[in-house]
Scaffold this motif. Sequence first.
Motif, PDB file in Angstrom:
ATOM      1  N   LEU A  52      37.283  53.015  76.740  1.00  0.00           N
ATOM      2  CA  LEU A  52      36.504  53.776  75.757  1.00  0.00           C
ATOM      3  C   LEU A  52      35.025  53.701  76.135  1.00  0.00           C
ATOM      4  N   TYR A  56      32.580  57.337  72.081  1.00  0.00           N
ATOM      5  CA  TYR A  56      33.664  56.992  71.142  1.00  0.00           C
ATOM      6  C   TYR A  56      33.048  56.318  69.902  1.00  0.00           C
ATOM      7  N   ASP A  87      28.096  57.243  78.375  1.00  0.00           N
ATOM      8  CA  ASP A  87      29.421  57.338  79.002  1.00  0.00           C
ATOM      9  C   ASP A  87      29.266  57.524  80.513  1.00  0.00           C
TER      10      ASP A  87
END
Length: 332
Positions: A52, A56, A87
């Motif tokens: 993740l 998220y 990310d």
Amino acid sequence: MPDRTAYIRSVGRFVPETRLTNQDLEKMVETSDEWILSRTGIRERRILDPGLGNSYMAVRAARECLERAGVGAEEVDAIIVGTVTPDMFFPSTACLVQKGLGATRAWGFDLSAGCSGFVFSLTTGAQMIEAGRYQKVLVIGSDVMSSIIDYQDRNTCVLFGDGAGAVLLEPCPEPGHGILDFIQHVSGAGGEFLHMKAGGSLRPASHETIQNRWHYAYQEGRQVFKFAVTEMANVSVQILERNGLKGEDIALFIPHQANLRIIDAAASRMGIDMSRVVINIDRYANTTAGTIPLCLYDVTVEDRRLKKGDYVVMAAFGAGFTWGSILLRWWE
Ligand code: UT7
């Protein structure tokens, strides 16, 4: 004070379920619960599950924030994500959050200011509202520090955790309330003491950079401490003085959570006793851009400690160096 101010209409958060305690760390590196607790105030931190990423957490924090306000994602004008652990380099986390929320009208961007990421993002969002062009700006502080921490390095691995907080900014209906003032600084000379050496354009990932563990956060704690303890206190006192306020006028002080001793020093310089200082470092450690919005959640959602008209000071210090403070007057 600007004619039109922004105020925090609602707050949301996301913290991962998985806990990493000081006792767990005792089994991983040469450290002790006693050392960590007495030097920093940390007991445990949360760790995001592998697979993740930052978005998220950021999406979940933002979703709760919008739900609390009863505002649809399609009403959001702009999204700012304060983070040093996106990310990926691109697209920005703000783009991923826009997609995740279904914020069809919003534009946005990431803001990189280390542990001052939320403070810098909040003032940026506030100025977008003050300028009169936007009505609803989502400001998120979110970091997955576990993704850049070397769990073989006791100097850093005990200090950080993962977490995200989000706030929705709107024009304040009543003059004299909302975000009233801020002070911000950077000093690039401090970069050598807290940075991630590789993975950027200067030193792209290679066998050498991985072997040298240059993709992890590097900190010379003592050096950072010296600046943080002085500058976070200075900037917190300055914002009081230039607004004609004293420590006793402040309902809550919400500092960045890097070290209880740094927080203590700032509070005592401001003349604020610890009962009016918001602390979450014991539960979440240093979540970088997440610390202040997570604290704000505790005092607005978990406990209702703020009422209309209360003065609040926020302050942060982080990599860069970056540091700053915000004065706001609660409106709801
Ligand atoms: O949020 C971004 C900004 N960051 C900060 O504001 C962090 C600022 N710095 C700090 O909070 C503190 O400097 C630390 C918590 C990182 C370190 O505390 P310190 O009191 O400054 O300790 P130190 O670095 O001076 O180290 C003292 C001793 C050293 O041993 P020697 O050289 O005295 O024998 C370290 O090797 O503690 C040792 N040490 C540890 N011992 C047990 C360092 N880390 C650990 C550890 N467990 N995890």
